[in-house]
Design a protein around this motif. Sequence first.
Motif, PDB file in Angstrom:
ATOM      1  N   VAL A  85       1.119  -1.207   0.209  1.00 17.38           N
ATOM      2  CA  VAL A  85       0.006   0.077  -0.051  1.00 17.38           C
ATOM      3  C   VAL A  85       0.884   1.701  -0.283  1.00 17.38           C
ATOM      4  O   VAL A  85       1.955   1.600   1.132  1.00 17.38           O
ATOM      5  CB  VAL A  85      -0.855   0.245   1.537  1.00 17.38           C
ATOM      6  N   HIS A  86       0.747   2.118  -0.566  1.00 20.39           N
ATOM      7  CA  HIS A  86       1.239   3.438  -1.341  1.00 20.39           C
ATOM      8  C   HIS A  86       0.953   3.865   0.313  1.00 20.39           C
ATOM      9  O   HIS A  86      -0.215   4.765   0.355  1.00 20.39           O
ATOM     10  CB  HIS A  86       1.442   4.050  -2.270  1.00 20.39           C
ATOM     11  N   GLU A  87       1.856   4.936   0.369  1.00 23.68           N
ATOM     12  CA  GLU A  87       1.488   6.127   1.883  1.00 23.68           C
ATOM     13  C   GLU A  87       0.321   6.977   1.373  1.00 23.68           C
ATOM     14  O   GLU A  87       0.422   7.506   0.546  1.00 23.68           O
ATOM     15  CB  GLU A  87       2.528   6.653   2.103  1.00 23.68           C
ATOM     16  N   ASP A  88      -0.071   7.619   1.626  1.00 23.82           N
ATOM     17  CA  ASP A  88      -1.101   8.706   1.649  1.00 23.82           C
ATOM     18  C   ASP A  88      -0.210  10.434   1.179  1.00 23.82           C
ATOM     19  O   ASP A  88       0.907  10.291   1.877  1.00 23.82           O
ATOM     20  CB  ASP A  88      -1.756   9.413   2.999  1.00 23.82           C
ATOM     21  N   PRO A  89      -0.788  11.105   1.041  1.00 24.58           N
ATOM     22  CA  PRO A  89       0.551  12.191   0.029  1.00 24.58           C
ATOM     23  C   PRO A  89       0.208  12.706   1.453  1.00 24.58           C
ATOM     24  O   PRO A  89      -0.529  12.887   2.599  1.00 24.58           O
ATOM     25  CB  PRO A  89      -0.834  13.136  -0.476  1.00 24.58           C
ATOM     26  N   PRO A  90       1.645  14.347   2.074  1.00 30.05           N
ATOM     27  CA  PRO A  90       1.552  14.774   2.859  1.00 30.05           C
ATOM     28  C   PRO A  90       0.507  15.252   3.149  1.00 30.05           C
ATOM     29  O   PRO A  90      -0.105  15.742   4.486  1.00 30.05           O
ATOM     30  CB  PRO A  90       2.826  15.411   2.191  1.00 30.05           C
ATOM     31  N   GLU A  91      -0.113  16.098   2.279  1.00 36.24           N
ATOM     32  CA  GLU A  91      -1.635  16.718   2.500  1.00 36.24           C
ATOM     33  C   GLU A  91      -2.518  16.052   3.395  1.00 36.24           C
ATOM     34  O   GLU A  91      -3.252  16.537   3.573  1.00 36.24           O
ATOM     35  CB  GLU A  91      -1.750  17.363   0.964  1.00 36.24           C
ATOM     36  N   ALA A  96      -6.097  14.864   7.471  1.00 40.28           N
ATOM     37  CA  ALA A  96      -6.196  13.594   8.758  1.00 40.28           C
ATOM     38  C   ALA A  96      -5.769  14.505  10.083  1.00 40.28           C
ATOM     39  O   ALA A  96      -6.050  14.533  11.497  1.00 40.28           O
ATOM     40  CB  ALA A  96      -5.268  12.583   8.325  1.00 40.28           C
ATOM     41  N   MET A  97      -4.339  15.055  10.614  1.00 39.94           N
ATOM     42  CA  MET A  97      -4.421  15.255  11.644  1.00 39.94           C
ATOM     43  C   MET A  97      -5.237  16.071  12.331  1.00 39.94           C
ATOM     44  O   MET A  97      -5.126  15.972  13.396  1.00 39.94           O
ATOM     45  CB  MET A  97      -2.794  15.254  11.949  1.00 39.94           C
ATOM     46  N   LEU A  98      -4.604  17.655  12.040  1.00 45.37           N
ATOM     47  CA  LEU A  98      -6.215  18.611  11.938  1.00 45.37           C
ATOM     48  C   LEU A  98      -7.202  18.094  12.075  1.00 45.37           C
ATOM     49  O   LEU A  98      -7.787  18.110  13.888  1.00 45.37           O
ATOM     50  CB  LEU A  98      -5.820  19.505  10.745  1.00 45.37           C
ATOM     51  N   VAL A  99      -8.283  17.187  11.728  1.00 47.67           N
ATOM     52  CA  VAL A  99      -9.197  16.502  11.815  1.00 47.67           C
ATOM     53  C   VAL A  99      -9.363  16.002  13.665  1.00 47.67           C
ATOM     54  O   VAL A  99     -10.432  15.636  14.066  1.00 47.67           O
ATOM     55  CB  VAL A  99      -9.991  15.576  10.464  1.00 47.67           C
ATOM     56  N   ARG A 100      -8.430  15.290  13.145  1.00 50.71           N
ATOM     57  CA  ARG A 100      -8.422  14.233  15.004  1.00 50.71           C
ATOM     58  C   ARG A 100      -7.843  15.138  15.858  1.00 50.71           C
ATOM     59  O   ARG A 100      -8.981  14.936  16.647  1.00 50.71           O
ATOM     60  CB  ARG A 100      -6.895  13.408  14.491  1.00 50.71           C
ATOM     61  N   GLU A 101      -7.485  16.072  15.893  1.00 50.69           N
ATOM     62  CA  GLU A 101      -7.471  17.360  16.776  1.00 50.69           C
ATOM     63  C   GLU A 101      -8.948  18.567  17.172  1.00 50.69           C
ATOM     64  O   GLU A 101      -9.022  18.876  18.317  1.00 50.69           O
ATOM     65  CB  GLU A 101      -6.285  18.173  16.426  1.00 50.69           C
TER      66      GLU A 101
END
Length: 147
Positions: A85-91, A96-101
């Motif tokens: 599985v290819h890693e998700d793009p940095p954006e 995802a990090m912002l949504v988790r917060e």
Amino acid sequence: MEEKLQPRLGTELRKARMRLDLTQEQVAHAVGFVPTVYGRIERGDMMPSTPKLRALCILLGISAEALLPPPLPEEMPPADLPPPVHEDPPEFRRLAMLVRELPPERLRLFRIALQTLLEPKERKEPQEPQEPDDSDESDESDEPDEE
């Protein structure tokens, strides 16, 4: 495997260094090693870190594949495994990090906004008011003619 990798890596580094007629001390200083540490790497007593290995490859003009042996058959992944599985793009990772917060209320609003963006256009868009047309059809109106 590391016990087999270290001597091979050291031997290949030594060959590349000697081909360029460099001393261990010159290579060590160019890459940022203490000369005794580089000597230990060439003897197979020590492994360089990945960034240092990359710097050695660049300096000595040798590929990492030439330094690292091919994987043994028992180290190869089975053929029936799905592709990696290819890693998700940095954006995406940043989003995802912002949504988790997000606090719960803002997360709810974000979810609503996202659903609005993703839902198919089932609703008709509000239409702009149309200007009266000066064509022949304007004679037909709902008002009675005054004669």
